[in-house]
Design a protein around this motif. Structure first.
Motif, mmCIF file in Angstrom:
data_model
loop_
_atom_site.group_PDB
_atom_site.id
_atom_site.type_symbol
_atom_site.label_atom_id
_atom_site.label_comp_id
_atom_site.label_asym_id
_atom_site.label_seq_id
_atom_site.Cartn_x
_atom_site.Cartn_y
_atom_site.Cartn_z
ATOM 1 N N HIS A 117 -5.885 -44.211 -28.975
ATOM 2 C CA HIS A 117 -5.907 -44.010 -27.745
ATOM 3 C C HIS A 117 -5.085 -44.245 -26.607
ATOM 4 O O HIS A 117 -4.865 -44.346 -25.400
ATOM 5 C CB HIS A 117 -7.674 -45.475 -26.955
ATOM 6 C CG HIS A 117 -8.580 -44.592 -27.754
ATOM 7 N ND1 HIS A 117 -9.998 -45.598 -27.960
ATOM 8 C CD2 HIS A 117 -8.847 -43.517 -28.279
ATOM 9 C CE1 HIS A 117 -10.513 -44.651 -28.481
ATOM 10 N NE2 HIS A 117 -11.182 -43.522 -28.278
ATOM 11 N N THR A 169 -11.961 -33.507 -38.140
ATOM 12 C CA THR A 169 -12.869 -33.314 -38.392
ATOM 13 C C THR A 169 -12.395 -33.389 -39.603
ATOM 14 O O THR A 169 -12.329 -33.845 -40.812
ATOM 15 C CB THR A 169 -14.631 -33.179 -38.087
ATOM 16 O OG1 THR A 169 -14.284 -33.505 -36.484
ATOM 17 C CG2 THR A 169 -15.047 -33.983 -39.107
ATOM 18 N N PHE A 189 -8.967 -34.925 -40.988
ATOM 19 C CA PHE A 189 -9.295 -36.382 -41.567
ATOM 20 C C PHE A 189 -9.863 -36.530 -43.372
ATOM 21 O O PHE A 189 -9.421 -37.908 -43.269
ATOM 22 C CB PHE A 189 -10.185 -37.454 -40.489
ATOM 23 C CG PHE A 189 -8.996 -37.941 -39.618
ATOM 24 C CD1 PHE A 189 -7.392 -37.298 -39.652
ATOM 25 C CD2 PHE A 189 -9.612 -37.529 -37.820
ATOM 26 C CE1 PHE A 189 -7.112 -37.920 -38.063
ATOM 27 C CE2 PHE A 189 -9.311 -37.614 -36.659
ATOM 28 C CZ PHE A 189 -7.655 -37.945 -36.834
ATOM 29 N N THR A 241 -5.812 -50.468 -35.256
ATOM 30 C CA THR A 241 -6.649 -49.132 -36.168
ATOM 31 C C THR A 241 -5.902 -47.865 -35.111
ATOM 32 O O THR A 241 -5.701 -47.411 -34.385
ATOM 33 C CB THR A 241 -8.123 -49.889 -35.546
ATOM 34 O OG1 THR A 241 -8.211 -49.109 -34.947
ATOM 35 C CG2 THR A 241 -8.544 -50.661 -35.668
ATOM 36 N N PRO A 242 -6.605 -46.402 -36.709
ATOM 37 C CA PRO A 242 -6.157 -45.563 -35.643
ATOM 38 C C PRO A 242 -6.733 -45.111 -33.906
ATOM 39 O O PRO A 242 -6.291 -44.635 -33.409
ATOM 40 C CB PRO A 242 -7.062 -44.702 -36.926
ATOM 41 C CG PRO A 242 -6.922 -45.561 -38.163
ATOM 42 C CD PRO A 242 -6.619 -46.699 -37.530
ATOM 43 N N GLU A 243 -8.091 -45.453 -34.321
ATOM 44 C CA GLU A 243 -8.772 -45.488 -32.637
ATOM 45 C C GLU A 243 -8.051 -45.609 -32.119
ATOM 46 O O GLU A 243 -8.100 -45.314 -30.712
ATOM 47 C CB GLU A 243 -10.610 -46.223 -32.648
ATOM 48 C CG GLU A 243 -11.057 -44.821 -33.659
ATOM 49 C CD GLU A 243 -11.329 -45.133 -35.163
ATOM 50 O OE1 GLU A 243 -12.040 -45.693 -35.821
ATOM 51 O OE2 GLU A 243 -10.379 -46.469 -35.320
ATOM 52 N N VAL A 249 -2.876 -39.475 -39.928
ATOM 53 C CA VAL A 249 -2.970 -40.792 -38.060
ATOM 54 C C VAL A 249 -1.742 -40.198 -36.691
ATOM 55 O O VAL A 249 -1.535 -40.017 -36.238
ATOM 56 C CB VAL A 249 -2.343 -41.820 -38.130
ATOM 57 C CG1 VAL A 249 -2.081 -43.158 -36.936
ATOM 58 C CG2 VAL A 249 -3.657 -42.713 -38.854
ATOM 59 N N LEU A 304 -10.881 -42.040 -39.123
ATOM 60 C CA LEU A 304 -11.909 -43.353 -38.442
ATOM 61 C C LEU A 304 -13.449 -44.011 -38.791
ATOM 62 O O LEU A 304 -13.502 -43.947 -39.658
ATOM 63 C CB LEU A 304 -12.889 -41.837 -37.025
ATOM 64 C CG LEU A 304 -11.350 -41.085 -36.576
ATOM 65 C CD1 LEU A 304 -12.002 -40.375 -35.829
ATOM 66 C CD2 LEU A 304 -10.350 -41.185 -35.581
ATOM 67 N N LYS A 305 -13.576 -45.549 -37.574
ATOM 68 C CA LYS A 305 -14.710 -45.539 -38.090
ATOM 69 C C LYS A 305 -14.625 -46.780 -39.558
ATOM 70 O O LYS A 305 -15.843 -46.565 -39.741
ATOM 71 C CB LYS A 305 -16.133 -44.738 -37.507
ATOM 72 C CG LYS A 305 -15.906 -44.594 -36.557
ATOM 73 C CD LYS A 305 -17.412 -42.980 -36.442
ATOM 74 C CE LYS A 305 -17.567 -43.436 -35.048
ATOM 75 N NZ LYS A 305 -18.846 -42.056 -34.891
ATOM 76 N N LYS A 306 -13.498 -46.413 -39.793
ATOM 77 C CA LYS A 306 -13.146 -46.799 -41.438
ATOM 78 C C LYS A 306 -12.950 -48.401 -41.347
ATOM 79 O O LYS A 306 -13.167 -49.654 -41.349
ATOM 80 C CB LYS A 306 -12.063 -46.563 -41.879
ATOM 81 C CG LYS A 306 -12.556 -45.429 -42.465
ATOM 82 C CD LYS A 306 -13.823 -45.077 -43.158
ATOM 83 C CE LYS A 306 -14.218 -44.029 -43.860
ATOM 84 N NZ LYS A 306 -15.237 -43.626 -44.225
ATOM 85 N N ASP A 331 -11.270 -39.098 -27.512
ATOM 86 C CA ASP A 331 -12.233 -38.472 -28.391
ATOM 87 C C ASP A 331 -13.345 -37.477 -28.821
ATOM 88 O O ASP A 331 -13.428 -36.892 -29.987
ATOM 89 C CB ASP A 331 -13.590 -40.166 -28.491
ATOM 90 C CG ASP A 331 -13.123 -41.093 -28.534
ATOM 91 O OD1 ASP A 331 -12.307 -41.508 -29.440
ATOM 92 O OD2 ASP A 331 -14.240 -41.917 -27.632
ATOM 93 N N LEU A 354 -10.318 -35.370 -30.880
ATOM 94 C CA LEU A 354 -10.254 -35.981 -32.162
ATOM 95 C C LEU A 354 -11.640 -35.395 -33.102
ATOM 96 O O LEU A 354 -11.179 -34.690 -34.373
ATOM 97 C CB LEU A 354 -10.838 -37.382 -32.582
ATOM 98 C CG LEU A 354 -9.658 -38.169 -31.710
ATOM 99 C CD1 LEU A 354 -10.156 -39.848 -31.438
ATOM 100 C CD2 LEU A 354 -8.161 -38.116 -32.628
#
Length: 242
Positions: free
Chosen positions: A104, A125, A128, A98-100, A150, A133-135, A118, A121
């Motif tokens: 990392h 905002t 992106f 994932t992107p996260e 990314v 994120l968080k998808k 974090d 990143l």
């Protein structure tokens, strides 16, 4: 005095040549890029831009000549990798993360923990635009444009001294293009990062770069300090070729 000028060069290219099947695709006798310069690399398909990038990153070896970063040949040492970041295409990504996870992982390579990444990143905002994120998506499932986001962000969280981007505007929407232009200009102005951006979009590259290198058939045929006439000069050149 000469030594001082040499020390001011972040990247120096000497007698660099690369050919395939008897055709020379890069032939650059001399090129100096100073610390903090913002360089735009333009040219039609097949001009040699990506091949040049790949030799500067030691992804392919030249047939002759050398690329020096801080006076050291990139083919003979690893030091330049600690301060150089790049994104050329989606092949640079680890697409099953994932992107996260990818951010990392890249951060860990540069001794940054999850909390630090974090925090960094947050600055992306707007860039992106709520699409990264968080998808719950793997990188391979993102659009080309979002993969570019990314890749660019992963390059920037490394806090590089040298940043190389190949066609970063190609697949992203107009709003993101503007945000990326602002990021590149800010990096050059405030952090003195040496940036090298390849692009087919003459408007974007002349807006963000203070020096333009025009390549044709592997050679740099124009080396222009950007001014109010540069865009028109480049448009006239390419209109004659079309």
């Amino acid at each position: 005095m000469l030594k001082d000028l040499e020390m001011n060069n972040m990247i120096e290219i000497k007698n660099l040549k690369k050919g395939y099947n008897g055709v020379t695709v890069v032939n650059i006798p001399q090129l100096n890029i100073k610390k903090g310069e913002s360089i735009g690399l333009v040219g039609n398909n097949g001009a040699g831009k990506t091949t040049l990038f790949r030799m500067m990153l030691d992804l392919i070896r030249p047939d002759a000549g050398e690329v020096l970063s801080k006076e050291k040949n990139v083919a003979d040492n690893e030091e330049w990798k600690d301060y150089t970041a790049s994104y050329l295409d989606e092949g640079f990504l680890i697409d099953y993360l994932t992107p996260e996870e990818y951010f990392h992982f890249i951060g860990g390579l540069h001794n940054k923990n999850k909390a630090q990444i974090d925090s960094e990143l947050v600055q992306f905002t707007e860039f992106f635009n709520g699409e990264i994120l968080k998808k719950g998506k793997y990188i391979r499932d993102l659009s080309k444009g979002n993969q570019t986001k990314v890749g660019v962000a992963a390059s920037l969280i490394q806090n590089p001294q040298v940043l190389m981007l190949d066609e970063p505007f190609a697949n992203i929407d107009p709003s993101t293009q503007i945000r990326l232009k602002n990021i590149v200009k800010e990096l050059s102005r405030e952090k003195q990062i040496t940036t090298i951006v390849s692009s087919h979009d003459l408007n974007h590259v002349t807006e963000v770069c203070d020096r333009i290198l025009l390549m044709e058939k592997g050679k740099i045929i124009k080396d222009i300090a950007t001014n109010s006439n540069t865009l028109q000069e480049l448009e006239q050149y390419f209109s004659v070729l079309s």
